[in-house]
Design a protein around this motif. Structure first.
Motif, PDB file in Angstrom:
ATOM      1  N   ASN A 172       2.130  -7.206  -5.651  1.00  0.00           N
ATOM      2  CA  ASN A 172       3.842  -6.724  -5.409  1.00  0.00           C
ATOM      3  C   ASN A 172       3.688  -5.354  -6.503  1.00  0.00           C
ATOM      4  O   ASN A 172       5.159  -4.842  -6.582  1.00  0.00           O
ATOM      5  CB  ASN A 172       4.360  -7.893  -5.497  1.00  0.00           C
ATOM      6  CG  ASN A 172       4.609  -8.840  -4.729  1.00  0.00           C
ATOM      7  OD1 ASN A 172       5.489  -8.386  -3.560  1.00  0.00           O
ATOM      8  ND2 ASN A 172       4.072  -9.475  -4.561  1.00  0.00           N
ATOM      9  N   THR A 173       2.947  -4.739  -6.812  1.00  0.00           N
ATOM     10  CA  THR A 173       3.234  -3.755  -7.610  1.00  0.00           C
ATOM     11  C   THR A 173       3.032  -2.397  -6.481  1.00  0.00           C
ATOM     12  O   THR A 173       2.269  -2.327  -6.016  1.00  0.00           O
ATOM     13  CB  THR A 173       1.762  -3.252  -9.077  1.00  0.00           C
ATOM     14  OG1 THR A 173       2.375  -4.624  -9.529  1.00  0.00           O
ATOM     15  CG2 THR A 173       2.574  -2.185  -9.129  1.00  0.00           C
ATOM     16  N   THR A 174       4.450  -1.583  -6.579  1.00  0.00           N
ATOM     17  CA  THR A 174       4.183  -0.244  -6.097  1.00  0.00           C
ATOM     18  C   THR A 174       3.388   1.255  -7.088  1.00  0.00           C
ATOM     19  O   THR A 174       4.245   1.245  -8.101  1.00  0.00           O
ATOM     20  CB  THR A 174       5.693   0.278  -5.445  1.00  0.00           C
ATOM     21  OG1 THR A 174       6.606  -0.706  -4.725  1.00  0.00           O
ATOM     22  CG2 THR A 174       5.927   1.000  -4.650  1.00  0.00           C
ATOM     23  N   ALA A 175       2.657   1.684  -6.272  1.00  0.00           N
ATOM     24  CA  ALA A 175       1.960   2.877  -6.400  1.00  0.00           C
ATOM     25  C   ALA A 175       2.508   4.122  -6.905  1.00  0.00           C
ATOM     26  O   ALA A 175       3.954   4.075  -7.309  1.00  0.00           O
ATOM     27  CB  ALA A 175       0.981   2.342  -6.470  1.00  0.00           C
ATOM     28  N   ARG A 176       2.448   4.950  -8.446  1.00  0.00           N
ATOM     29  CA  ARG A 176       3.244   5.926  -8.156  1.00  0.00           C
ATOM     30  C   ARG A 176       3.334   6.931  -6.464  1.00  0.00           C
ATOM     31  O   ARG A 176       2.328   7.303  -5.940  1.00  0.00           O
ATOM     32  CB  ARG A 176       2.370   7.059  -9.040  1.00  0.00           C
ATOM     33  CG  ARG A 176       2.676   7.135 -10.203  1.00  0.00           C
ATOM     34  CD  ARG A 176       2.028   7.863 -11.293  1.00  0.00           C
ATOM     35  NE  ARG A 176       2.125   7.840 -12.712  1.00  0.00           N
ATOM     36  CZ  ARG A 176       1.448   7.115 -13.516  1.00  0.00           C
ATOM     37  NH1 ARG A 176       0.517   6.376 -13.528  1.00  0.00           N
ATOM     38  NH2 ARG A 176       1.496   6.638 -15.147  1.00  0.00           N
ATOM     39  N   LEU A 177       4.129   7.080  -5.887  1.00  0.00           N
ATOM     40  CA  LEU A 177       3.939   7.917  -4.871  1.00  0.00           C
ATOM     41  C   LEU A 177       3.035   9.311  -4.566  1.00  0.00           C
ATOM     42  O   LEU A 177       3.544   9.939  -5.528  1.00  0.00           O
ATOM     43  CB  LEU A 177       5.743   8.601  -4.568  1.00  0.00           C
ATOM     44  CG  LEU A 177       6.047   9.504  -2.958  1.00  0.00           C
ATOM     45  CD1 LEU A 177       5.854   7.949  -2.271  1.00  0.00           C
ATOM     46  CD2 LEU A 177       7.322   9.770  -3.035  1.00  0.00           C
ATOM     47  N   LEU A 178       2.908   9.086  -3.795  1.00  0.00           N
ATOM     48  CA  LEU A 178       1.374  10.507  -3.600  1.00  0.00           C
ATOM     49  C   LEU A 178       0.620  10.104  -4.601  1.00  0.00           C
ATOM     50  O   LEU A 178      -0.065  11.263  -5.032  1.00  0.00           O
ATOM     51  CB  LEU A 178       2.144  11.665  -3.501  1.00  0.00           C
ATOM     52  CG  LEU A 178       2.850  11.541  -2.421  1.00  0.00           C
ATOM     53  CD1 LEU A 178       3.513  13.053  -1.947  1.00  0.00           C
ATOM     54  CD2 LEU A 178       2.384  11.057  -1.097  1.00  0.00           C
ATOM     55  N   GLY A 179       0.034   9.314  -5.605  1.00  0.00           N
ATOM     56  CA  GLY A 179      -0.189   9.073  -6.677  1.00  0.00           C
ATOM     57  C   GLY A 179       0.122   9.952  -8.085  1.00  0.00           C
ATOM     58  O   GLY A 179      -0.383   9.699  -8.954  1.00  0.00           O
ATOM     59  N   ILE A 180       1.435   9.992  -7.966  1.00  0.00           N
ATOM     60  CA  ILE A 180       1.738  11.680  -8.656  1.00  0.00           C
ATOM     61  C   ILE A 180       3.196  11.289  -9.342  1.00  0.00           C
ATOM     62  O   ILE A 180       3.815  11.253 -10.275  1.00  0.00           O
ATOM     63  CB  ILE A 180       1.525  12.709  -8.884  1.00  0.00           C
ATOM     64  CG1 ILE A 180       1.466  13.758  -7.597  1.00  0.00           C
ATOM     65  CG2 ILE A 180      -0.150  13.227  -8.752  1.00  0.00           C
ATOM     66  CD1 ILE A 180       2.237  14.577  -7.392  1.00  0.00           C
ATOM     67  N   LEU A 181       3.950  10.510  -8.808  1.00  0.00           N
ATOM     68  CA  LEU A 181       5.257  11.016  -8.706  1.00  0.00           C
ATOM     69  C   LEU A 181       6.382  10.064  -9.326  1.00  0.00           C
ATOM     70  O   LEU A 181       5.562   8.588  -8.457  1.00  0.00           O
ATOM     71  CB  LEU A 181       6.352  11.738  -7.225  1.00  0.00           C
ATOM     72  CG  LEU A 181       6.205  12.639  -6.606  1.00  0.00           C
ATOM     73  CD1 LEU A 181       6.285  12.764  -5.582  1.00  0.00           C
ATOM     74  CD2 LEU A 181       6.197  14.010  -7.580  1.00  0.00           C
ATOM     75  N   GLY A 182       6.926   9.529  -9.929  1.00  0.00           N
ATOM     76  CA  GLY A 182       7.110   7.770 -10.440  1.00  0.00           C
ATOM     77  C   GLY A 182       6.487   7.085 -11.299  1.00  0.00           C
ATOM     78  O   GLY A 182       5.406   8.150 -11.766  1.00  0.00           O
ATOM     79  N   GLU A 183       6.630   6.013 -11.776  1.00  0.00           N
ATOM     80  CA  GLU A 183       5.768   5.458 -12.164  1.00  0.00           C
ATOM     81  C   GLU A 183       5.460   3.976 -11.491  1.00  0.00           C
ATOM     82  O   GLU A 183       6.461   3.255 -10.753  1.00  0.00           O
ATOM     83  CB  GLU A 183       6.258   4.538 -13.800  1.00  0.00           C
ATOM     84  CG  GLU A 183       6.299   5.619 -14.736  1.00  0.00           C
ATOM     85  CD  GLU A 183       5.088   6.309 -15.236  1.00  0.00           C
ATOM     86  OE1 GLU A 183       4.501   5.021 -14.966  1.00  0.00           O
ATOM     87  OE2 GLU A 183       5.289   8.083 -15.474  1.00  0.00           O
ATOM     88  N   PRO A 184       4.117   2.886 -11.771  1.00  0.00           N
ATOM     89  CA  PRO A 184       4.277   1.474 -10.738  1.00  0.00           C
ATOM     90  C   PRO A 184       5.693   1.009 -11.728  1.00  0.00           C
ATOM     91  O   PRO A 184       5.752   1.114 -13.072  1.00  0.00           O
ATOM     92  CB  PRO A 184       2.894   1.461 -11.786  1.00  0.00           C
ATOM     93  CG  PRO A 184       2.485   2.676 -11.916  1.00  0.00           C
ATOM     94  CD  PRO A 184       3.017   3.628 -13.116  1.00  0.00           C
ATOM     95  N   HIS A 185       5.358   0.456 -10.497  1.00  0.00           N
ATOM     96  CA  HIS A 185       6.869  -0.560 -10.151  1.00  0.00           C
ATOM     97  C   HIS A 185       7.131  -1.525  -9.576  1.00  0.00           C
ATOM     98  O   HIS A 185       6.457  -1.894  -9.095  1.00  0.00           O
ATOM     99  CB  HIS A 185       8.056  -0.106 -10.548  1.00  0.00           C
ATOM    100  CG  HIS A 185       8.497   0.521  -9.062  1.00  0.00           C
ATOM    101  ND1 HIS A 185       8.122   2.066  -9.361  1.00  0.00           N
ATOM    102  CD2 HIS A 185       9.426   0.328  -7.884  1.00  0.00           C
ATOM    103  CE1 HIS A 185       8.264   2.275  -7.336  1.00  0.00           C
ATOM    104  NE2 HIS A 185       8.545   0.990  -7.082  1.00  0.00           N
TER     105      HIS A 185
END
Length: 202
Positions: A172-185
């Motif tokens: 249920n962890t969402t990774a960074r968008l496109l691998g670079i944007l934001g933080e895992p949450h």
């Protein structure tokens, strides 16, 4: 005089109709067709009933659930309308506490929250988002570290193996968008719904 006013009035009426009515209606209609889930508030259903939105946190307090970030939102005191009382995740009164880092009220609140958290997992460092509020007071997500920190408490309350809960958090962890944007949450409501499903299977 009228000759000079007429173009200005015409332009005001035209731009009001264009930017105040036509454009918002067009964008709302387009969003509803292209992104219906998001346009309707990203609502989450269970058994055909709406139980929340993935965009607004909920105040989980039971030991058998993962908890979100503290919320500083308030509501009117039912006993005295001139005062306010804490009302976590009150969407009608979104806002932070505005306490600065030197605020005694903030330091005391963090200390009060840290004690019970440390008791549930004494061998781990408390993630910062479990003791600090967000600017909105409605943050629906926590860091993966904050979710993993809570596993011993949830496992004990649910009588579930900790390894299963770790896999649940990872799933249920969402990774960074496109691998670079934001933080895992981790979305707390979605995680707790997955937890209920897991508990039913066990």
């Amino acid at each position: 005089m009228i000759k000079h006013l007429r173009p200005a009035i015409t332009l005001i009426v035209l731009m009001t109709a264009l930017t105040g009515l036509a454009y918002p209606l067009a964008m709302t209609g387009l969003a509803g067709r292209l992104f219906p889930y998001q346009a309707k508030g990203s609502l989450i259903e269970r058994d055909g009933k709406i139980i929340g939105s993935e965009l607004i946190g909920q105040n989980f307090t039971s030991d058998g659930y993962f908890h979100g970030r503290p919320s500083a939102t308030t509501d009117t005191d039912p006993n005295d309308s001139t005062k306010t009382v804490p009302a976590p995740y009150n969407a009608s009164n979104s806002g932070g506490s505005n306490y600065g880092p030197t605020s005694k009220a903030l330091v005391d609140r963090v200390k009060d929250d840290s004690g019970p958290l440390a008791a549930t997992n004494p061998s781990a460092k408390i993630p910062i988002d479990l003791v600090t509020t967000s600017a909105s007071g409605l943050d629906p997500d926590i860091t993966p570290a904050a979710a993993l920190f809570q596993i011993p408490r949830v496992a004990a309350a649910r009588k579930l193996p900790e390894d299963e809960l770790r896999h649940l958090v990872e799933d249920n962890t969402t990774a960074r968008l496109l691998g670079i944007l934001g933080e895992p949450h981790v979305n707390v409501l979605k995680l707790n719904l997955a937890l209920d499903k897991l508990a039913k299977k066990s």
